[in-house]
Scaffold this motif. Structure first.
Motif, PDB file in Angstrom:
ATOM      1  N   MET A 248      -7.854 -21.359  74.471  1.00 10.74           N
ATOM      2  CA  MET A 248      -8.923 -20.466  74.906  1.00 10.74           C
ATOM      3  C   MET A 248     -10.178 -20.806  74.102  1.00 10.74           C
ATOM      4  N   ASP A 249     -11.332 -20.965  74.796  1.00 10.16           N
ATOM      5  CA  ASP A 249     -12.552 -21.296  74.056  1.00 10.16           C
ATOM      6  C   ASP A 249     -13.121 -20.052  73.384  1.00 10.16           C
ATOM      7  N   LYS A 250     -14.083 -20.286  72.509  1.00  8.86           N
ATOM      8  CA  LYS A 250     -14.621 -19.208  71.676  1.00  8.86           C
ATOM      9  C   LYS A 250     -15.245 -18.084  72.518  1.00  8.86           C
ATOM     10  N   LYS A 251     -15.963 -18.442  73.595  1.00 10.92           N
ATOM     11  CA  LYS A 251     -16.606 -17.433  74.438  1.00 10.92           C
ATOM     12  C   LYS A 251     -15.572 -16.470  75.030  1.00 10.92           C
ATOM     13  N   HIS A 252     -14.508 -17.049  75.582  1.00 17.30           N
ATOM     14  CA  HIS A 252     -13.483 -16.221  76.209  1.00 17.30           C
ATOM     15  C   HIS A 252     -12.688 -15.446  75.166  1.00 17.30           C
ATOM     16  N   ASP A 253     -12.484 -16.049  74.007  1.00 18.96           N
ATOM     17  CA  ASP A 253     -11.790 -15.383  72.914  1.00 18.96           C
ATOM     18  C   ASP A 253     -12.561 -14.129  72.493  1.00 18.96           C
ATOM     19  N   ILE A 254     -13.873 -14.259  72.325  1.00 16.21           N
ATOM     20  CA  ILE A 254     -14.711 -13.113  71.940  1.00 16.21           C
ATOM     21  C   ILE A 254     -14.681 -12.051  73.032  1.00 16.21           C
ATOM     22  N   THR A 255     -14.797 -12.489  74.269  1.00 17.79           N
ATOM     23  CA  THR A 255     -14.764 -11.548  75.392  1.00 17.79           C
ATOM     24  C   THR A 255     -13.463 -10.757  75.397  1.00 17.79           C
ATOM     25  N   GLN A 256     -12.353 -11.423  75.205  1.00 18.53           N
ATOM     26  CA  GLN A 256     -11.059 -10.734  75.210  1.00 18.53           C
ATOM     27  C   GLN A 256     -10.951  -9.773  74.031  1.00 18.53           C
ATOM     28  N   LEU A 257     -11.411 -10.197  72.870  1.00 22.17           N
ATOM     29  CA  LEU A 257     -11.378  -9.316  71.701  1.00 22.17           C
ATOM     30  C   LEU A 257     -12.246  -8.078  71.926  1.00 22.17           C
ATOM     31  N   LEU A 258     -13.397  -8.255  72.555  1.00 29.49           N
ATOM     32  CA  LEU A 258     -14.277  -7.123  72.839  1.00 29.49           C
ATOM     33  C   LEU A 258     -13.592  -6.137  73.776  1.00 29.49           C
ATOM     34  N   ARG A 259     -12.951  -6.652  74.786  1.00 28.06           N
ATOM     35  CA  ARG A 259     -12.242  -5.773  75.727  1.00 28.06           C
ATOM     36  C   ARG A 259     -11.116  -5.020  75.031  1.00 28.06           C
ATOM     37  N   ASN A 260     -10.384  -5.730  74.191  1.00 29.34           N
ATOM     38  CA  ASN A 260      -9.284  -5.086  73.455  1.00 29.34           C
ATOM     39  C   ASN A 260      -9.828  -4.045  72.486  1.00 29.34           C
ATOM     40  N   ALA A 261     -10.929  -4.380  71.820  1.00 30.34           N
ATOM     41  CA  ALA A 261     -11.538  -3.448  70.868  1.00 30.34           C
ATOM     42  C   ALA A 261     -12.025  -2.192  71.596  1.00 30.34           C
ATOM     43  N   SER A 262     -12.557  -2.368  72.798  1.00 32.13           N
ATOM     44  CA  SER A 262     -13.010  -1.224  73.587  1.00 32.13           C
ATOM     45  C   SER A 262     -11.866  -0.280  73.922  1.00 32.13           C
ATOM     46  N   SER A 263     -10.679  -0.827  73.971  1.00 24.27           N
ATOM     47  CA  SER A 263      -9.496  -0.017  74.263  1.00 24.27           C
ATOM     48  C   SER A 263      -8.905   0.615  73.010  1.00 24.27           C
TER      49      SER A 263
ATOM     50  N   PHE B 147     -10.683  -5.350  66.517  1.00 24.28           N
ATOM     51  CA  PHE B 147     -11.881  -5.108  65.704  1.00 24.28           C
ATOM     52  C   PHE B 147     -11.895  -6.032  64.494  1.00 24.28           C
ATOM     53  N   ASP B 148     -10.748  -6.121  63.825  1.00 29.30           N
ATOM     54  CA  ASP B 148     -10.657  -6.956  62.629  1.00 29.30           C
ATOM     55  C   ASP B 148     -10.853  -8.430  62.947  1.00 29.30           C
ATOM     56  N   ALA B 149     -10.313  -8.884  64.066  1.00 25.89           N
ATOM     57  CA  ALA B 149     -10.417 -10.292  64.446  1.00 25.89           C
ATOM     58  C   ALA B 149     -11.805 -10.632  64.991  1.00 25.89           C
ATOM     59  N   LEU B 150     -12.500  -9.650  65.528  1.00 26.82           N
ATOM     60  CA  LEU B 150     -13.807  -9.881  66.142  1.00 26.82           C
ATOM     61  C   LEU B 150     -14.887 -10.219  65.119  1.00 26.82           C
ATOM     62  N   TYR B 151     -14.914  -9.509  64.030  1.00 28.46           N
ATOM     63  CA  TYR B 151     -15.996  -9.642  63.054  1.00 28.46           C
ATOM     64  C   TYR B 151     -16.239 -11.084  62.598  1.00 28.46           C
ATOM     65  N   PRO B 152     -15.218 -11.829  62.171  1.00 27.60           N
ATOM     66  CA  PRO B 152     -15.504 -13.203  61.730  1.00 27.60           C
ATOM     67  C   PRO B 152     -16.012 -14.101  62.863  1.00 27.60           C
ATOM     68  N   ARG B 153     -15.678 -13.765  64.090  1.00 29.18           N
ATOM     69  CA  ARG B 153     -16.103 -14.595  65.220  1.00 29.18           C
ATOM     70  C   ARG B 153     -17.558 -14.341  65.618  1.00 29.18           C
ATOM     71  N   VAL B 154     -18.045 -13.134  65.402  1.00 29.36           N
ATOM     72  CA  VAL B 154     -19.430 -12.827  65.785  1.00 29.36           C
ATOM     73  C   VAL B 154     -20.380 -12.809  64.596  1.00 29.36           C
ATOM     74  N   TYR B 155     -19.841 -12.815  63.397  1.00 31.35           N
ATOM     75  CA  TYR B 155     -20.656 -12.679  62.193  1.00 31.35           C
ATOM     76  C   TYR B 155     -21.746 -13.750  62.109  1.00 31.35           C
ATOM     77  N   ASN B 156     -21.389 -15.006  62.314  1.00 33.47           N
ATOM     78  CA  ASN B 156     -22.386 -16.081  62.170  1.00 33.47           C
ATOM     79  C   ASN B 156     -23.524 -15.942  63.169  1.00 33.47           C
ATOM     80  N   ARG B 157     -23.217 -15.562  64.396  1.00 29.76           N
ATOM     81  CA  ARG B 157     -24.275 -15.387  65.401  1.00 29.76           C
ATOM     82  C   ARG B 157     -25.157 -14.199  65.035  1.00 29.76           C
ATOM     83  N   LEU B 158     -24.567 -13.108  64.605  1.00 33.95           N
ATOM     84  CA  LEU B 158     -25.358 -11.955  64.184  1.00 33.95           C
ATOM     85  C   LEU B 158     -26.210 -12.312  62.960  1.00 33.95           C
TER      86      LEU B 158
END
Length: 186
Positions: A1-16, A22-33
């Motif tokens: 799974m590429d990074k874009k889809h990985d982030i999208t899936q984590l966001l959907r899971n976090a929304s639920s 939530f824990d897995a999402l932060y390191p993936r979006v941190y650099n962009r933020l």
């Protein structure tokens, strides 16, 4: 799974409510933020009191607190991040303005590469009001201004996010800037 889809899936899971997402999402979006914060704070003086890391943490905390948000994908997440960045910077400007109270103000040019919250808090608040006013009659143009000015997104990134062509974003950016210039010179 590429990074874009990985982030999208984590966001959907976090929304639920998935805490692990939530824990897995932060390191993936941190650099962009962090890149967004860096772009924004490069417009500031070197010894600015609002630091990049603090801004990233505030934005992220604001974003993950959105338990009612159904994240569509990473583009949606970064668009909301731009809005959160704007809100944090505007709040900071309001506090700075409240501290300084009064005095004559100089107009500053509306440029996405220049903003000094410590010396131009009032102008930032005026710009914030103008973006809200623009949104009442052209939501897309207001989003372009917000993403370009407050998060330093490129025309290409904005086009991808809004699902329009880069030419459309270029035109929107040009028209929105012209409208804002006119409003500022009234």
């Amino acid at each position: 799974m590429d990074k874009k889809h990985d982030i999208t899936q984590l966001l959907r899971n976090a929304s639920s409510g998935d805490e692990e997402a939530f824990d897995a999402l932060y390191p993936r979006v941190y650099n962009r933020l962090r890149d967004i914060a860096k772009l924004q704070l490069q417009k500031e003086r070197d010894n600015h009191t609002l630091q990049k890391t603090a801004l990233v943490h505030e934005v992220y905390l604001k974003l993950i607190d959105q338990t009612q948000t159904n994240w569509q994908d990473r583009a949606h997440f970064y668009a909301i991040a731009a809005r959160a960045m704007r809100q944090i910077l505007v709040d900071y400007a309001r506090k700075r303005k409240a501290q300084k109270r009064g005095g004559d103000r100089d107009r500053i040019p509306f440029r996405e590469d220049m903003i000094d919250l410590d010396n131009h808090a009032e102008e930032l608040l005026e710009l914030n009001d103008l973006i809200d006013k623009l949104a009442r009659f052209d939501e897309r143009k207001s989003k372009v201004v917000e993403m370009r000015f407050f998060s330093g997104m490129t025309i290409r990134e904005i086009a991808e996010l809004l699902d329009v062509s880069t030419r459309t974003v270029d035109r929107d950016w040009l028209k929105a800037r012209g409208w804002i210039y006119r409003e500022l010179s009234k």
